[in-house]
Design a protein around this motif. Sequence first.
Motif, PDB file in Angstrom:
ATOM      1  N   LEU A 157       7.744  21.947   7.765  1.00  0.00           N
ATOM      2  CA  LEU A 157       7.803  21.882   9.222  1.00  0.00           C
ATOM      3  C   LEU A 157       7.575  20.451   9.709  1.00  0.00           C
ATOM      4  N   LEU A 158       6.611  19.769   9.119  1.00  0.00           N
ATOM      5  CA  LEU A 158       6.334  18.390   9.521  1.00  0.00           C
ATOM      6  C   LEU A 158       7.504  17.467   9.170  1.00  0.00           C
ATOM      7  N   LYS A 159       8.105  17.686   7.996  1.00  0.00           N
ATOM      8  CA  LYS A 159       9.262  16.872   7.623  1.00  0.00           C
ATOM      9  C   LYS A 159      10.442  17.139   8.554  1.00  0.00           C
ATOM     10  N   LEU A 160      10.556  18.395   8.967  1.00  0.00           N
ATOM     11  CA  LEU A 160      11.624  18.755   9.899  1.00  0.00           C
ATOM     12  C   LEU A 160      11.481  17.975  11.204  1.00  0.00           C
ATOM     13  N   LEU A 161      10.239  17.799  11.641  1.00  0.00           N
ATOM     14  CA  LEU A 161       9.988  17.123  12.911  1.00  0.00           C
ATOM     15  C   LEU A 161      10.069  15.603  12.801  1.00  0.00           C
ATOM     16  N   TYR A 162       9.542  15.067  11.707  1.00  0.00           N
ATOM     17  CA  TYR A 162       9.318  13.626  11.675  1.00  0.00           C
ATOM     18  C   TYR A 162      10.121  12.882  10.611  1.00  0.00           C
ATOM     19  N   GLN A 163      10.871  13.576   9.771  1.00  0.00           N
ATOM     20  CA  GLN A 163      11.729  12.920   8.799  1.00  0.00           C
ATOM     21  C   GLN A 163      13.149  13.453   8.962  1.00  0.00           C
ATOM     22  N   ASP A 164      14.066  12.949   8.155  1.00  0.00           N
ATOM     23  CA  ASP A 164      15.460  13.337   8.353  1.00  0.00           C
ATOM     24  C   ASP A 164      16.120  13.808   7.060  1.00  0.00           C
ATOM     25  N   GLY A 165      15.310  14.351   6.115  1.00  0.00           N
ATOM     26  CA  GLY A 165      15.895  14.855   4.874  1.00  0.00           C
ATOM     27  C   GLY A 165      16.698  16.121   5.105  1.00  0.00           C
ATOM     28  N   TYR A 166      16.255  16.929   6.055  1.00  0.00           N
ATOM     29  CA  TYR A 166      16.980  18.131   6.472  1.00  0.00           C
ATOM     30  C   TYR A 166      16.628  18.393   7.925  1.00  0.00           C
ATOM     31  N   GLN A 167      17.488  19.141   8.595  1.00  0.00           N
ATOM     32  CA  GLN A 167      17.340  19.312  10.036  1.00  0.00           C
ATOM     33  C   GLN A 167      17.037  20.755  10.443  1.00  0.00           C
ATOM     34  N   ALA A 168      16.957  21.657   9.476  1.00  0.00           N
ATOM     35  CA  ALA A 168      16.645  23.056   9.772  1.00  0.00           C
ATOM     36  C   ALA A 168      16.030  23.693   8.533  1.00  0.00           C
ATOM     37  N   ILE A 169      15.212  24.710   8.744  1.00  0.00           N
ATOM     38  CA  ILE A 169      14.638  25.485   7.647  1.00  0.00           C
ATOM     39  C   ILE A 169      14.741  26.962   8.007  1.00  0.00           C
ATOM     40  N   LEU A 170      14.492  27.812   7.032  1.00  0.00           N
ATOM     41  CA  LEU A 170      14.459  29.251   7.258  1.00  0.00           C
ATOM     42  C   LEU A 170      13.012  29.724   7.194  1.00  0.00           C
ATOM     43  N   GLY A 171      12.666  30.662   8.054  1.00  0.00           N
ATOM     44  CA  GLY A 171      11.300  31.165   8.041  1.00  0.00           C
ATOM     45  C   GLY A 171      11.135  32.329   8.998  1.00  0.00           C
ATOM     46  N   TYR A 172       9.978  32.968   8.897  1.00  0.00           N
ATOM     47  CA  TYR A 172       9.641  34.075   9.786  1.00  0.00           C
ATOM     48  C   TYR A 172       9.072  33.524  11.104  1.00  0.00           C
ATOM     49  N   PRO A 173       9.238  34.255  12.194  1.00  0.00           N
ATOM     50  CA  PRO A 173       8.662  33.777  13.462  1.00  0.00           C
ATOM     51  C   PRO A 173       7.148  33.645  13.404  1.00  0.00           C
ATOM     52  N   GLU A 174       6.490  34.517  12.621  1.00  0.00           N
ATOM     53  CA  GLU A 174       5.030  34.421  12.531  1.00  0.00           C
ATOM     54  C   GLU A 174       4.590  33.181  11.746  1.00  0.00           C
ATOM     55  N   GLU A 175       5.433  32.715  10.814  1.00  0.00           N
ATOM     56  CA  GLU A 175       5.148  31.446  10.140  1.00  0.00           C
ATOM     57  C   GLU A 175       5.166  30.303  11.148  1.00  0.00           C
ATOM     58  N   LEU A 176       6.206  30.279  11.952  1.00  0.00           N
ATOM     59  CA  LEU A 176       6.347  29.219  12.949  1.00  0.00           C
ATOM     60  C   LEU A 176       5.180  29.236  13.932  1.00  0.00           C
ATOM     61  N   ASP A 177       4.827  30.402  14.422  1.00  0.00           N
ATOM     62  CA  ASP A 177       3.744  30.507  15.398  1.00  0.00           C
ATOM     63  C   ASP A 177       2.411  30.072  14.795  1.00  0.00           C
ATOM     64  N   TYR A 178       2.155  30.485  13.560  1.00  0.00           N
ATOM     65  CA  TYR A 178       0.884  30.163  12.901  1.00  0.00           C
ATOM     66  C   TYR A 178       0.712  28.656  12.743  1.00  0.00           C
ATOM     67  N   PHE A 179       1.757  27.989  12.239  1.00  0.00           N
ATOM     68  CA  PHE A 179       1.614  26.559  11.973  1.00  0.00           C
ATOM     69  C   PHE A 179       1.755  25.713  13.235  1.00  0.00           C
ATOM     70  N   THR A 180       2.458  26.219  14.225  1.00  0.00           N
ATOM     71  CA  THR A 180       2.500  25.512  15.504  1.00  0.00           C
ATOM     72  C   THR A 180       1.098  25.400  16.085  1.00  0.00           C
TER      73      THR A 180
END
Length: 329
Positions: free
Chosen positions: A226-249
Amino acid sequence: MIKRPASKFKHDKFKHCWQRDTRESNMLFLMKQRKRGSCNLTQALVSFILVVYGIGSQAQERVIWHTADFAPYFIQDGPYKGQGIADRRLQLVIAGLPQFDHQVISGVTPARSNSEVVQKDNLCFVARIRTKAREQIMAFTEQPIIHTLSNGLITTRNRAASLTPYLNKEGALSLREFLLRSPYRLGLTPGRSFGPGIDEVLNQVRPIRPQGMVEVEADNHFRSRLLKLLYQDGYQAILGYPEELDYFTELLSLRGEELVYLPITEEPPLVAGHVACSKSDLGRRVVQAVDQLISQASFRQKVQDAYRHWLDPASLARYNRLLNRQSAQ
């Protein structure tokens, strides 16, 4: 001279071959009995071994459970350690199967689990999506232990604005079109299944446009991706569950509006989670025992409550709506 309690062995076929409490006295007794010829030595030796070493009492069969570094399903550290969605699910399963001796091994990568389940006959998982490939090497519960919200595509809000050509009218994204036509790359974890529909798309598109996907390190969990998605450019999207996103946000104090979860058209909105074990006699008996637990309404309710606890209000409302729709069908 060993004194025998006659009343205790009055009706015993081998009343002259009774055992003492200590190994020394038993061996002495056997030697004397052999000389006197009053009992069969083989029978006496068998009795001696059974009594002295405790052989004959049936030991519980060992079942090993693998858990991953996969919050909020398995939480390995911090204030919520051991309280994740699947942590609680595993606790309920273990409590319901006292006939087995359970061992939990934490922090195992998906790739390692997939390898060891073929090598061992007593390995189990409390959170597995059932796929054709996995059915070749694992035994699954007949019934899902739970239905959860499906994996979706997670990206930044700025990037999501350019994905409208791949969205349907409900706002769900075609993963196939995204991988074939968008300029973005998708970060994937080796060995993880994202659901039958998503897995099929990945397998079909990978030979056609491999540059659209990049595999991240096996031990690189969702927080790092998630952090690489936001601050690096190796990839621009990932797959995950909504609860994963909410937890780490929340855990990383990120602004929720920075990130977007998009359901995927090729995957049903709810995915079935199963318990799976080694494809062995023991593994099949474990999943059969779990199926008996799943048939109990009180058990299913506890498993669902553990899942609902980790959903944000919007995801919880969507989950309840989808469950009600599924029940009505």
